[in-house]
Design a protein around this motif. Structure first.
Motif, PDB file in Angstrom:
ATOM      1  N   ALA A 152     -61.371   6.098   4.319  1.00 54.90           N
ATOM      2  CA  ALA A 152     -62.293   6.565   3.286  1.00 54.90           C
ATOM      3  C   ALA A 152     -63.358   7.406   3.963  1.00 54.90           C
ATOM      4  N   GLY A 153     -63.460   8.656   3.525  1.00 57.16           N
ATOM      5  CA  GLY A 153     -64.453   9.564   4.100  1.00 57.16           C
ATOM      6  C   GLY A 153     -65.655   9.704   3.195  1.00 57.16           C
ATOM      7  N   GLU A 154     -66.408  10.737   3.436  1.00 60.96           N
ATOM      8  CA  GLU A 154     -67.597  10.999   2.637  1.00 60.96           C
ATOM      9  C   GLU A 154     -67.226  11.264   1.186  1.00 60.96           C
ATOM     10  N   GLY A 155     -68.053  10.759   0.306  1.00 62.83           N
ATOM     11  CA  GLY A 155     -67.797  10.949  -1.114  1.00 62.83           C
ATOM     12  C   GLY A 155     -66.623  10.138  -1.624  1.00 62.83           C
ATOM     13  N   GLY A 156     -66.119   9.197  -0.825  1.00 60.25           N
ATOM     14  CA  GLY A 156     -64.996   8.360  -1.240  1.00 60.25           C
ATOM     15  C   GLY A 156     -63.646   9.024  -1.157  1.00 60.25           C
ATOM     16  N   ARG A 157     -63.580  10.243  -0.613  1.00 53.05           N
ATOM     17  CA  ARG A 157     -62.282  10.920  -0.478  1.00 53.05           C
ATOM     18  C   ARG A 157     -61.411  10.157   0.508  1.00 53.05           C
ATOM     19  N   LEU A 158     -60.182   9.912   0.108  1.00 58.90           N
ATOM     20  CA  LEU A 158     -59.255   9.164   0.951  1.00 58.90           C
ATOM     21  C   LEU A 158     -58.343  10.085   1.747  1.00 58.90           C
ATOM     22  N   ARG A 159     -57.991   9.596   2.914  1.00 57.39           N
ATOM     23  CA  ARG A 159     -56.994  10.268   3.751  1.00 57.39           C
ATOM     24  C   ARG A 159     -55.945   9.217   4.079  1.00 57.39           C
ATOM     25  N   VAL A 160     -54.709   9.486   3.700  1.00 63.10           N
ATOM     26  CA  VAL A 160     -53.601   8.561   3.940  1.00 63.10           C
ATOM     27  C   VAL A 160     -52.689   9.176   4.982  1.00 63.10           C
ATOM     28  N   ARG A 161     -52.409   8.398   6.024  1.00 61.94           N
ATOM     29  CA  ARG A 161     -51.517   8.864   7.083  1.00 61.94           C
ATOM     30  C   ARG A 161     -50.138   8.260   6.842  1.00 61.94           C
ATOM     31  N   LEU A 162     -49.152   9.145   6.646  1.00 57.78           N
ATOM     32  CA  LEU A 162     -47.785   8.775   6.286  1.00 57.78           C
ATOM     33  C   LEU A 162     -46.845   9.142   7.421  1.00 57.78           C
ATOM     34  N   SER A 163     -45.968   8.219   7.784  1.00 59.92           N
ATOM     35  CA  SER A 163     -44.997   8.471   8.838  1.00 59.92           C
ATOM     36  C   SER A 163     -43.587   8.394   8.259  1.00 59.92           C
ATOM     37  N   PRO A 164     -42.802   9.476   8.360  1.00 60.92           N
ATOM     38  CA  PRO A 164     -41.423   9.414   7.855  1.00 60.92           C
ATOM     39  C   PRO A 164     -40.589   8.475   8.715  1.00 60.92           C
ATOM     40  N   THR A 165     -39.552   7.911   8.109  1.00 61.35           N
ATOM     41  CA  THR A 165     -38.691   6.996   8.859  1.00 61.35           C
ATOM     42  C   THR A 165     -37.916   7.712   9.956  1.00 61.35           C
ATOM     43  N   TYR A 166     -37.658   8.992   9.769  1.00 58.82           N
ATOM     44  CA  TYR A 166     -37.167   9.838  10.861  1.00 58.82           C
ATOM     45  C   TYR A 166     -37.510  11.274  10.513  1.00 58.82           C
ATOM     46  N   SER A 167     -37.598  12.118  11.503  1.00 57.06           N
ATOM     47  CA  SER A 167     -38.142  13.463  11.297  1.00 57.06           C
ATOM     48  C   SER A 167     -37.333  14.308  10.316  1.00 57.06           C
ATOM     49  N   GLY A 168     -36.053  14.038  10.171  1.00 54.73           N
ATOM     50  CA  GLY A 168     -35.224  14.814   9.262  1.00 54.73           C
ATOM     51  C   GLY A 168     -34.990  14.144   7.920  1.00 54.73           C
ATOM     52  N   CYS A 169     -35.766  13.125   7.603  1.00 54.38           N
ATOM     53  CA  CYS A 169     -35.555  12.388   6.347  1.00 54.38           C
ATOM     54  C   CYS A 169     -35.751  13.319   5.163  1.00 54.38           C
ATOM     55  N   PRO A 170     -34.731  13.472   4.315  1.00 56.28           N
ATOM     56  CA  PRO A 170     -34.835  14.394   3.194  1.00 56.28           C
ATOM     57  C   PRO A 170     -35.807  13.916   2.111  1.00 56.28           C
ATOM     58  N   ALA A 171     -36.192  12.658   2.146  1.00 61.18           N
ATOM     59  CA  ALA A 171     -37.058  12.116   1.103  1.00 61.18           C
ATOM     60  C   ALA A 171     -38.544  12.209   1.434  1.00 61.18           C
ATOM     61  N   THR A 172     -38.905  12.679   2.626  1.00 59.58           N
ATOM     62  CA  THR A 172     -40.307  12.685   3.042  1.00 59.58           C
ATOM     63  C   THR A 172     -41.210  13.446   2.074  1.00 59.58           C
ATOM     64  N   GLY A 173     -40.801  14.617   1.638  1.00 59.97           N
ATOM     65  CA  GLY A 173     -41.617  15.407   0.711  1.00 59.97           C
ATOM     66  C   GLY A 173     -41.821  14.704  -0.619  1.00 59.97           C
ATOM     67  N   ILE A 174     -40.759  14.100  -1.136  1.00 59.32           N
ATOM     68  CA  ILE A 174     -40.851  13.366  -2.406  1.00 59.32           C
ATOM     69  C   ILE A 174     -41.766  12.157  -2.240  1.00 59.32           C
ATOM     70  N   ILE A 175     -41.641  11.462  -1.105  1.00 57.85           N
ATOM     71  CA  ILE A 175     -42.484  10.286  -0.866  1.00 57.85           C
ATOM     72  C   ILE A 175     -43.954  10.694  -0.801  1.00 57.85           C
ATOM     73  N   ALA A 176     -44.270  11.769  -0.095  1.00 59.21           N
ATOM     74  CA  ALA A 176     -45.656  12.243  -0.012  1.00 59.21           C
ATOM     75  C   ALA A 176     -46.193  12.585  -1.404  1.00 59.21           C
ATOM     76  N   LEU A 177     -45.364  13.200  -2.229  1.00 57.73           N
ATOM     77  CA  LEU A 177     -45.755  13.533  -3.598  1.00 57.73           C
ATOM     78  C   LEU A 177     -46.013  12.266  -4.409  1.00 57.73           C
ATOM     79  N   GLU A 178     -45.134  11.292  -4.299  1.00 56.26           N
ATOM     80  CA  GLU A 178     -45.297  10.032  -5.026  1.00 56.26           C
ATOM     81  C   GLU A 178     -46.530   9.259  -4.551  1.00 56.26           C
ATOM     82  N   VAL A 179     -46.829   9.319  -3.254  1.00 54.47           N
ATOM     83  CA  VAL A 179     -48.046   8.695  -2.719  1.00 54.47           C
ATOM     84  C   VAL A 179     -49.270   9.341  -3.364  1.00 54.47           C
ATOM     85  N   ALA A 180     -49.304  10.669  -3.398  1.00 56.72           N
ATOM     86  CA  ALA A 180     -50.433  11.383  -4.006  1.00 56.72           C
ATOM     87  C   ALA A 180     -50.561  11.047  -5.495  1.00 56.72           C
ATOM     88  N   ARG A 181     -49.435  10.955  -6.195  1.00 56.53           N
ATOM     89  CA  ARG A 181     -49.463  10.610  -7.628  1.00 56.53           C
ATOM     90  C   ARG A 181     -50.004   9.202  -7.854  1.00 56.53           C
TER      91      ARG A 181
END
Length: 179
Positions: free
Chosen positions: A53-82
């Motif tokens: 949690a940073g200034e103004g309550g803005r959150l920063r989430v650090r996400l690690s893919p299960t492997y670098s070529g995981c095809p679902a990483t982009g979808i997961i990042a989108l779902e996390v943001a949603r």
């Protein structure tokens, strides 16, 4: 504030003293299921490296893919943001981190149980580091528990799983690969 890996437990989650916003974010993240293994959340998988949690309550989430070529990483990042947006954090930043690389040792104990309950053999603890050099380990059948199993295919329903068959109960099953 930051919530990171609890080194003594090997699982991710909020730490003592983290604020209400960080705790609420972790609760929201527990609702984001992996699209390829929908019995596990991204928290269960250990994909969430931390929530800050940073200034103004803005959150920063650090996400690690299960492997670098995981095809679902982009979808997961989108779902996390949603999920964070729905929980009242519309400006949360989701950052992908690949170092150190994710390992199956980061799957929570509850996640290992959910894999087994859904018919997927979970990886043994500490196997990630041995996976490339150790002889093939016997995988226990998640249905009957027998270790009289055989590999049918190195690739199962997803790239992170292998297909096995139990010689005792004759059922096929996926096993989560050790990474």
């Amino acid at each position: 504030m930051i919530a990171d890996l609890a080194a003594d437990q090997g699982v991710w989650g909020p730490g003592p003293g983290d604020g209400a916003a960080v705790g609420a974010a972790w609760e929201a993240l527990r609702t984001v299921m992996d699209p390829e293994i929908p019995v596990l959340s991204v928290v269960d998988l250990g994909m969430i490296r931390g929530v800050e949690a940073g200034e103004g309550g803005r959150l920063r989430v650090r996400l690690s893919p299960t492997y670098s070529g995981c095809p679902a990483t982009g979808i997961i990042a989108l779902e996390v943001a949603r999920a964070l947006d729905a929980a009242g954090f519309p400006n949360a930043e989701v950052v992908t981190e690949v170092a150190p690389p994710w390992t199956t040792d980061w799957i929570s104990p509850a996640g290992l149980d959910r894999l087994r309950e859904s018919g997927i053999a979970p990886p043994p603890r500490g196997a990630g580091k041995r996976a490339l050099v150790a002889p093939e380990e016997r995988i226990a059948c998640p249905r009957c528990g027998s270790t009289d199993t055989e590999v049918i295919s190195a690739f199962g329903s997803t790239a992170c799983k292998a297909l096995h068959r139990c010689r005792s109960c004759l059922e096929p099953f996926d096993s989560f690969k050790c990474i």
